[in-house]
Scaffold this motif. Structure first.
Motif, PDB file in Angstrom:
ATOM      1  N   VAL A 160     -10.073 -18.878  68.773  1.00  0.00           N
ATOM      2  CA  VAL A 160     -11.444 -18.124  68.599  1.00  0.00           C
ATOM      3  C   VAL A 160     -11.336 -17.005  67.445  1.00  0.00           C
ATOM      4  O   VAL A 160     -10.759 -16.372  67.426  1.00  0.00           O
ATOM      5  N   HIS A 161     -12.184 -17.626  66.313  1.00  0.00           N
ATOM      6  CA  HIS A 161     -12.191 -16.672  65.312  1.00  0.00           C
ATOM      7  C   HIS A 161     -13.614 -16.246  65.123  1.00  0.00           C
ATOM      8  O   HIS A 161     -14.620 -16.692  65.280  1.00  0.00           O
ATOM      9  N   ARG A 162     -13.800 -14.751  64.810  1.00  0.00           N
ATOM     10  CA  ARG A 162     -15.030 -14.204  65.075  1.00  0.00           C
ATOM     11  C   ARG A 162     -15.176 -13.355  63.947  1.00  0.00           C
ATOM     12  O   ARG A 162     -14.587 -12.629  63.396  1.00  0.00           O
ATOM     13  N   ILE A 163     -16.522 -13.145  63.369  1.00  0.00           N
ATOM     14  CA  ILE A 163     -17.316 -12.426  62.414  1.00  0.00           C
ATOM     15  C   ILE A 163     -18.405 -11.742  62.954  1.00  0.00           C
ATOM     16  O   ILE A 163     -19.341 -12.455  63.233  1.00  0.00           O
ATOM     17  N   VAL A 164     -18.513 -10.522  62.933  1.00  0.00           N
ATOM     18  CA  VAL A 164     -19.817  -9.976  63.433  1.00  0.00           C
ATOM     19  C   VAL A 164     -20.190  -8.955  62.400  1.00  0.00           C
ATOM     20  O   VAL A 164     -19.998  -8.162  61.671  1.00  0.00           O
ATOM     21  N   VAL A 165     -21.795  -9.198  62.114  1.00  0.00           N
ATOM     22  CA  VAL A 165     -22.505  -8.676  61.205  1.00  0.00           C
ATOM     23  C   VAL A 165     -23.591  -7.796  61.931  1.00  0.00           C
ATOM     24  O   VAL A 165     -24.169  -8.155  62.922  1.00  0.00           O
TER      25      VAL A 165
ATOM     26  N   PHE B  43     -13.406 -20.971  57.283  1.00  0.00           N
ATOM     27  CA  PHE B  43     -14.099 -20.135  58.077  1.00  0.00           C
ATOM     28  C   PHE B  43     -14.559 -18.861  57.346  1.00  0.00           C
ATOM     29  O   PHE B  43     -15.580 -18.406  56.946  1.00  0.00           O
ATOM     30  N   ALA B  44     -13.505 -18.087  56.859  1.00  0.00           N
ATOM     31  CA  ALA B  44     -13.208 -16.746  56.198  1.00  0.00           C
ATOM     32  C   ALA B  44     -14.032 -17.107  54.919  1.00  0.00           C
ATOM     33  O   ALA B  44     -14.839 -16.286  54.426  1.00  0.00           O
TER      34      ALA B  44
END
Length: 255
Positions: free
Chosen positions: A190-195, A226-227
């Protein structure tokens, strides 16, 4: 590389193909863009004028393209908004005839707790396209509707994504303690980015992200794609502060 992109087309305010196609073209891909509906503008900007592509017209276009050899050696297909069940069925039929190494399904169905397309169209997408997807890009509501699992936070979103048993699920607008999360869920990671949650973001961010991710994914591993896609999307949102349409061109050209 060659990509077939099937979604809505608008004249003003990039959403659907108008947002996804430039992201693919910026990487140098040949994009065959087929509109499911053609509108003057997104309904969020006011009542649009336009017309649907009838299923029988779509079938004739597919037949003509196949006869020309234009659909040979496709590297990927992207699907987005559908107006009728007949359109979904025509695309499902095409998938049965033409080899598609990578299928990204953006299930444009609804948000904010409700469907905004007819339920029978949403059910057709779930039945005919979602099981074939290499990657699915739902928002939190769409993820919940498709999986049958409540999505209230990151943990429940990951469980819902895993329940779909797909190679990749890129879930957007997932509630998080720190704002809104975008999650890339694969069978083993799982890869996540939170804003931070912003008060107002122009329409089209989901469509743009789908195009960006596919453009990157065709040449890179999921985490790298994704990044890179999220970096460009963040730039588009920052450039769009205070305006009503997403600045796709500025984000792609780094200005």
């Amino acid at each position: 590389m060659k990509v077939l992109s099937i979604s809505s087309q608008v004249v003003w305010g990039p959403v659907g193909n108008s947002a996804a196609v430039p992201a693919l073209q910026a990487k140098g891909y040949e994009v065959l863009a087929l509109p499911t509906i053609t509108l003057s503008n997104h309904p969020g900007h006011g009542a649009p004028a336009g017309f649907r592509t009838q299923a029988e017209d779509m079938a004739r276009m597919f037949a003509a393209l196949e006869a020309l050899g234009a659909l040979h050696n496709l590297d990927a297909m992207l699907t987005g908004y559908f107006a009728t069940t007949g359109q979904v069925e025509e695309v499902a039929g095409l998938l049965g005839r033409v080899a598609i190494p990578f299928l990204l399904v953006d299930p444009v169905m609804g948000d904010h707790g409700r469907l905004y397309i007819p339920q029978e169209v949403a059910e057709a997408i779930r039945a005919h396209l979602v099981p074939r997807a290499s990657c699915l890009t739902p928002n939190a509501f769409e993820l919940a509707w498709l999986s049958g699992h409540d999505v209230t936070d990151e943990e429940s979103a990951i469980a819902a994504a895993r329940a779909l048993a797909l190679p990749e699920v890129l879930a957007t607008s997932v509630p998080s303690r720190d704002g809104l999360a975008t999650l890339l869920v694969t069978p083993d990671a799982v890869h996540r980015i939170v804003v931070p949650k912003l008060a107002k973001v122009p329409n089209g961010t989901g469509d743009f992200l789908s195009g960006l991710y596919l453009a990157e994914r065709l040449g890179h591993a999921p985490q790298q794609a994704f990044a890179a896609a999220m970096k460009t999307l963040s730039r588009a949102i920052a450039l769009s502060t205070g305006i009503t349409v997403l600045n796709v061109a500025g984000a792609l050209h780094g200005s």
